[in-house]
Design a protein around this motif. Sequence first.
Motif, mmCIF file in Angstrom:
data_model
loop_
_atom_site.group_PDB
_atom_site.id
_atom_site.type_symbol
_atom_site.label_atom_id
_atom_site.label_comp_id
_atom_site.label_asym_id
_atom_site.label_seq_id
_atom_site.Cartn_x
_atom_site.Cartn_y
_atom_site.Cartn_z
ATOM 1 N N ASP A 28 0.874 -0.990 -0.041
ATOM 2 C CA ASP A 28 -0.239 0.225 -0.332
ATOM 3 C C ASP A 28 0.641 0.750 -0.390
ATOM 4 O OD1 ASP A 28 -2.402 0.387 -0.076
ATOM 5 O OD2 ASP A 28 -3.078 1.091 2.542
ATOM 6 N N GLY A 29 1.997 1.619 0.861
ATOM 7 C CA GLY A 29 2.669 2.332 1.035
ATOM 8 C C GLY A 29 2.704 3.224 1.249
ATOM 9 N N VAL A 30 2.965 4.422 1.736
ATOM 10 C CA VAL A 30 3.034 5.748 2.806
ATOM 11 C C VAL A 30 1.482 6.345 2.635
ATOM 12 C CG1 VAL A 30 3.855 7.990 3.393
ATOM 13 C CG2 VAL A 30 5.456 5.796 2.906
ATOM 14 N N MET A 31 0.579 6.345 3.171
ATOM 15 C CA MET A 31 -0.122 7.091 3.305
ATOM 16 C C MET A 31 -0.731 7.942 4.572
ATOM 17 S SD MET A 31 -1.864 5.204 0.752
ATOM 18 C CE MET A 31 -3.993 5.080 1.445
ATOM 19 N N PRO A 32 -1.994 8.667 3.981
ATOM 20 C CA PRO A 32 -1.749 9.666 5.553
ATOM 21 C C PRO A 32 -1.398 9.278 6.711
ATOM 22 C CG PRO A 32 -3.616 10.257 4.036
ATOM 23 C CD PRO A 32 -2.616 8.647 3.202
ATOM 24 N N GLN A 33 -1.950 8.172 7.603
ATOM 25 C CA GLN A 33 -1.601 8.049 9.193
ATOM 26 C C GLN A 33 0.054 7.593 8.879
ATOM 27 O OE1 GLN A 33 -5.633 6.348 9.222
ATOM 28 N NE2 GLN A 33 -5.515 6.717 11.718
ATOM 29 N N THR A 34 0.287 7.160 8.209
ATOM 30 C CA THR A 34 1.670 7.261 8.243
ATOM 31 C C THR A 34 2.524 8.147 8.436
ATOM 32 O OG1 THR A 34 1.431 5.575 6.630
ATOM 33 C CG2 THR A 34 4.061 6.157 6.997
ATOM 34 N N LEU A 35 2.439 9.340 7.780
ATOM 35 C CA LEU A 35 3.020 10.584 8.132
ATOM 36 C C LEU A 35 2.142 10.936 9.380
ATOM 37 C CD1 LEU A 35 2.549 11.980 4.525
ATOM 38 C CD2 LEU A 35 4.432 10.971 6.086
ATOM 39 N N GLU A 36 1.069 10.660 9.902
ATOM 40 C CA GLU A 36 0.580 11.658 11.383
ATOM 41 C C GLU A 36 1.361 10.989 12.131
ATOM 42 O OE1 GLU A 36 -3.401 10.880 11.938
ATOM 43 O OE2 GLU A 36 -4.209 11.985 10.242
ATOM 44 N N ALA A 37 1.945 9.852 12.014
ATOM 45 C CA ALA A 37 2.150 8.447 13.084
ATOM 46 C C ALA A 37 3.847 9.556 13.147
ATOM 47 C CB ALA A 37 1.880 7.181 12.890
ATOM 48 N N ILE A 38 4.258 9.768 12.046
ATOM 49 C CA ILE A 38 5.594 9.966 12.165
ATOM 50 C C ILE A 38 5.823 11.396 12.658
ATOM 51 C CG2 ILE A 38 7.861 10.765 10.599
ATOM 52 C CD1 ILE A 38 6.311 8.387 8.692
ATOM 53 N N ASP A 39 5.196 12.390 12.687
ATOM 54 C CA ASP A 39 4.701 13.739 12.877
ATOM 55 C C ASP A 39 4.438 13.402 14.405
ATOM 56 O OD1 ASP A 39 5.219 15.404 10.994
ATOM 57 O OD2 ASP A 39 2.841 15.432 10.738
ATOM 58 N N HIS A 40 3.812 12.642 14.902
ATOM 59 C CA HIS A 40 3.554 12.026 16.276
ATOM 60 C C HIS A 40 4.433 12.418 17.148
ATOM 61 C CE1 HIS A 40 -1.056 12.846 17.670
ATOM 62 N NE2 HIS A 40 -1.145 12.389 15.967
ATOM 63 N N ALA A 41 5.250 11.111 16.992
ATOM 64 C CA ALA A 41 6.849 10.770 17.351
ATOM 65 C C ALA A 41 7.770 11.855 17.296
ATOM 66 C CB ALA A 41 7.259 9.370 16.352
ATOM 67 N N ARG A 42 8.233 12.705 15.490
ATOM 68 C CA ARG A 42 8.946 13.049 15.676
ATOM 69 C C ARG A 42 8.155 15.155 17.047
ATOM 70 N NH1 ARG A 42 9.882 13.636 9.387
ATOM 71 N NH2 ARG A 42 11.529 12.768 9.084
ATOM 72 N N ALA A 43 7.277 15.289 16.916
ATOM 73 C CA ALA A 43 7.047 16.294 18.217
ATOM 74 C C ALA A 43 7.178 16.015 18.913
ATOM 75 C CB ALA A 43 5.401 16.214 17.316
ATOM 76 N N ALA A 44 7.198 14.132 19.777
ATOM 77 C CA ALA A 44 7.166 13.933 20.824
ATOM 78 C C ALA A 44 9.175 13.264 21.118
ATOM 79 C CB ALA A 44 6.422 12.549 21.393
ATOM 80 N N LYS A 45 9.256 13.932 20.284
ATOM 81 C CA LYS A 45 11.525 13.690 19.771
ATOM 82 C C LYS A 45 11.295 12.193 20.450
ATOM 83 C CE LYS A 45 12.853 18.106 20.662
ATOM 84 N NZ LYS A 45 11.142 18.679 20.943
ATOM 85 N N VAL A 46 11.196 10.875 20.112
ATOM 86 C CA VAL A 46 10.904 9.931 20.079
ATOM 87 C C VAL A 46 11.658 9.129 18.818
ATOM 88 C CG1 VAL A 46 9.541 7.889 20.397
ATOM 89 C CG2 VAL A 46 8.968 9.353 21.661
ATOM 90 N N PRO A 47 12.570 8.037 18.863
ATOM 91 C CA PRO A 47 12.999 7.313 18.033
ATOM 92 C C PRO A 47 11.805 6.451 16.499
ATOM 93 C CG PRO A 47 13.812 6.047 19.489
ATOM 94 C CD PRO A 47 12.829 7.601 20.200
ATOM 95 N N ILE A 48 12.117 6.474 15.325
ATOM 96 C CA ILE A 48 11.200 5.770 15.002
ATOM 97 C C ILE A 48 11.294 4.723 14.006
ATOM 98 C CG2 ILE A 48 9.367 5.516 13.270
ATOM 99 C CD1 ILE A 48 9.787 8.841 12.668
ATOM 100 N N ILE A 49 11.115 3.519 14.095
ATOM 101 C CA ILE A 49 11.903 2.517 13.686
ATOM 102 C C ILE A 49 10.460 2.032 12.865
ATOM 103 C CG2 ILE A 49 12.009 0.252 13.532
ATOM 104 C CD1 ILE A 49 13.000 0.411 16.736
ATOM 105 N N VAL A 50 10.705 1.560 11.326
ATOM 106 C CA VAL A 50 9.771 1.351 10.640
ATOM 107 C C VAL A 50 9.845 -0.384 10.038
ATOM 108 C CG1 VAL A 50 8.543 1.834 8.351
ATOM 109 C CG2 VAL A 50 10.005 3.734 9.308
ATOM 110 N N ALA A 51 8.607 -0.516 10.451
ATOM 111 C CA ALA A 51 8.400 -2.267 10.302
ATOM 112 C C ALA A 51 7.600 -1.926 8.870
ATOM 113 C CB ALA A 51 7.278 -2.592 11.288
ATOM 114 N N VAL A 52 8.484 -2.206 8.247
ATOM 115 C CA VAL A 52 7.067 -2.229 6.525
ATOM 116 C C VAL A 52 6.738 -3.850 7.228
ATOM 117 C CG1 VAL A 52 7.942 -1.987 3.999
ATOM 118 C CG2 VAL A 52 9.242 -1.203 5.423
ATOM 119 N N ASN A 53 5.396 -3.816 6.532
ATOM 120 C CA ASN A 53 5.357 -5.433 6.711
ATOM 121 C C ASN A 53 3.943 -5.694 5.322
ATOM 122 O OD1 ASN A 53 3.815 -7.295 8.571
ATOM 123 N ND2 ASN A 53 1.460 -5.990 9.005
#
Length: 380
Positions: free
Chosen positions: A172-197
């Motif tokens: 499916d690839g990157v979708m709106p809520q994918t970007l939202e999740a990334i924004d949340h993590a960044r705002a919270a200054k939390v490291p991100i790991i991407v699980a490509v499922n």
Amino acid sequence: TEGISVKDLAEKLDVRGKDLIASLLMKGVFVTVNQSLEGELVKDVARQFGADAQVISVEEQLENEAIEGFLEDTTGMVEIARSPVVTVMGHVDHGKTSLLDAIRSTDVASGEAGGITQHIGAYKVHVTKPDSPAFGREIVFLDTPGHEAFTRMRARGAKITDIVVVVVAADDGVMPQTLEAIDHARAAKVPIIVAVNKIDKPDANPAKVIQQLAARGLQPSNQGGDTEFVEVSAKKRIGLDLLEEMICLVADISAPKAVLDRPAVGTVIEAKLDRGRGAVASILVQNGTLRLGDSYIVGNTFGKIRAMFDDRGRSITEAGPSTPVEILGLESMPDAGDTFLVMADRDKAKGIAQYRKMKEREAQLAKSSRVSLEGLAEQI
Ligand code: GTP
Ligand code: MG
């Protein structure tokens, strides 16, 4: 609200009692120095004396203490390493819950393989792959709390998660809520790991996902960036060990710690009304140790721990840092994102809960009267 005596108020405002009494007289209020004043009147006179000092009630003061208790500085206290807390986020249907279920079912150490019925939205998993460098370690997983709850937690400075795993379906690839999740993590200054499922799918294109995210600033570590990408299939159970290993590796960078020996502090993951059991809340204990018999305040309700259960539904008597627990016997329902705080003084907990409830009611009233006023304005 309990009042404040004229004498104390004068002291607080740094004026003479006489002057305060005189000013009250002008308002038609006759008082003596030892008499108690309340609410609006206090604000009123305080304002008159130019005090921008907030007039706060006893409950408000307790509430502040509660918040301070929650955010209590732990420097100087003995800290121990605690398990990392990982929040799984991502676009709808990209496989967050499937991934968690798959990871959880690899954890044979926790017993009852396959017999998982409990859903409390939070699980503690042991890394059981014998040759994994992370063997024997524990990871706490949270299934996506609603974005709203996540935002609320963040707004209060309550950091619940150490790492965000963003799940992206490879077909499916990157979708709106994918970007939202990334924004949340960044705002919270939390490291991100991407699980490509869903890499088992014939139309899976993990390279495209990596490319899409790299364009958004998530550079893969094997290309000189600092984001770990792990290709997984929840369905075929591919890459789960590697994902756990990466989580432990990333967690070691911040090396989360907590104090074992202090009143428990935590956050509500979810709350529901259970038919036979009444209000039930899943709580993540973040700091300290929660024990049977503890009195607590949570959101605008309070209670005492009469029974609690782990993420497998087993009855437990205490829960240390980074432990998800289910508690029963709440007087009313807290909200996801509410802070949980053990308070030795039950009356104090009750006072704060009542105060918060009152505030909430006031806010609702204000809102509904505003709405009806607007309605009126429209009619005119
Ligand atoms: P929401 O909670 O609704 O946002 O969805 P979710 O992200 O939790 O997704 P969920 O785990 O419910 O999975 C959605 C669908 O994808 C289900 O039909 C799963 O069976 C399927 N699915 C999940 N992971 C995989 C995978 O690795 N491979 C394949 N082929 N299907 C998968
Ligand atoms: Mg789900």
